[in-house]
Design a protein around this motif. Sequence first.
Motif, PDB file in Angstrom:
ATOM      1  N   MET A 140       0.833  -1.192   0.000  1.00  0.00           N
ATOM      2  CA  MET A 140       0.000   0.000   0.000  1.00  0.00           C
ATOM      3  C   MET A 140       0.875   1.252   0.000  1.00  0.00           C
ATOM      4  O   MET A 140       2.052   1.213   0.380  1.00  0.00           O
ATOM      5  N   ASP A 179      -5.301  -7.671  -3.472  1.00  0.00           N
ATOM      6  CA  ASP A 179      -5.832  -7.046  -4.682  1.00  0.00           C
ATOM      7  C   ASP A 179      -7.247  -7.589  -4.932  1.00  0.00           C
ATOM      8  O   ASP A 179      -7.421  -8.769  -5.230  1.00  0.00           O
ATOM      9  N   SER A 223      -9.624  -0.211  -0.334  1.00  0.00           N
ATOM     10  CA  SER A 223      -8.834  -1.444  -0.326  1.00  0.00           C
ATOM     11  C   SER A 223      -9.656  -2.567   0.294  1.00  0.00           C
ATOM     12  O   SER A 223     -10.543  -2.340   1.113  1.00  0.00           O
TER      13      SER A 223
END
Length: 356
Positions: free
Chosen positions: A284, A315, A334
């Motif tokens: 990240m 991902d 995320s």
Amino acid sequence: MPTATQQQQEQEQQEQQKATLVLEDGSSFPGYVFGAHVSFAGEVVFQTGMVGYPEALTDPSYCGQVLVLTYPLVGNYGVPDVSAVDQLGLSRWLESSKIWAGGLVVGEVCNEPSHWSSMSTLHQWLLSEGVPGIHGIDTRSLTKKIREHGSLLGKIVVEGQEDPTFSDPNKVNLVDRVSIKEPRVFNPDGDVRIMAVDCGLKYNQVRCLVKRGAMVTLVPWNHILDPSQYDGLFLSNGPGDPQMCKQTVEQLRSVLASSTKPVFGICLGHQLLSVAAGCSTYKMKYGNRGHNQPCVHEGTGRCFITSQNHGFAVDAASIPPEWAPLFTNKNDNSNEGIVHRTLPFFRFGASLRLWG
């Protein structure tokens, strides 16, 4: 508790000893050292929690890192008795047996704590553990730099000490460094057998499992995982890049292929189980660390305020068809958890207050 004279002497000593936080982009932040008068190099990360510095410093997920606390005053409630243990023999107040963060950066450090449980100052604790701290830093400016630039390597350089070279902790297997070396059993008379893989586990996770009647067998990160030895498998949090834990991932692939017993991963455990399921991970920009990260549950749309501490993420585009997203971070979108569509396999990238 230190006397007023001792506190004054500590403060005067800290003010006399200069130190500098140097970043890999060439920028530097001058300040004053407290704690151990040694230099340290690692990855500079920030945490947005207002409280909890004893728990944060002893969280193995901060291994190899220079921790920046964004709250402006740190140390005001001191440090509890670090030798106190609970009925399980675990530290009563801390999340592990030692400070794992390699260095601490604060705006202002308090040398006159006021709290019923305080047994020492933050300075004294860091000094006893050989960990350097630096105060007098503009942590707001530093945090903005990290947010805009992304994660940076850095080092606390104490005046008169050797200047260390920059070091990236994510290039080594930090999990091997923080994990226990031999299995340990808690609550042997428990009704349900939980095998907990220690990738950098926090003590309160064991306490909460035991509180719910489980027998917990804590095992090293590279332990052979035999489904016949447990009723449920728990994968703990931990530091660093999940791709470094290849032995754990291979063990998990075998478990997923041969057993339908429940598997639950949290934080790094979430990432490891996701990699074993076929997902990819990425580093990240600056990670999610703090007590106030909003996550939305995909099934209900309900938003939870979560505690997080991770610099890598799964991902979402790589999630296989037989799996589904479970939680999504609303600050950066995320992935914070996935769940198998038919089997009892799931994991969180955050703590949904399940452990508090």
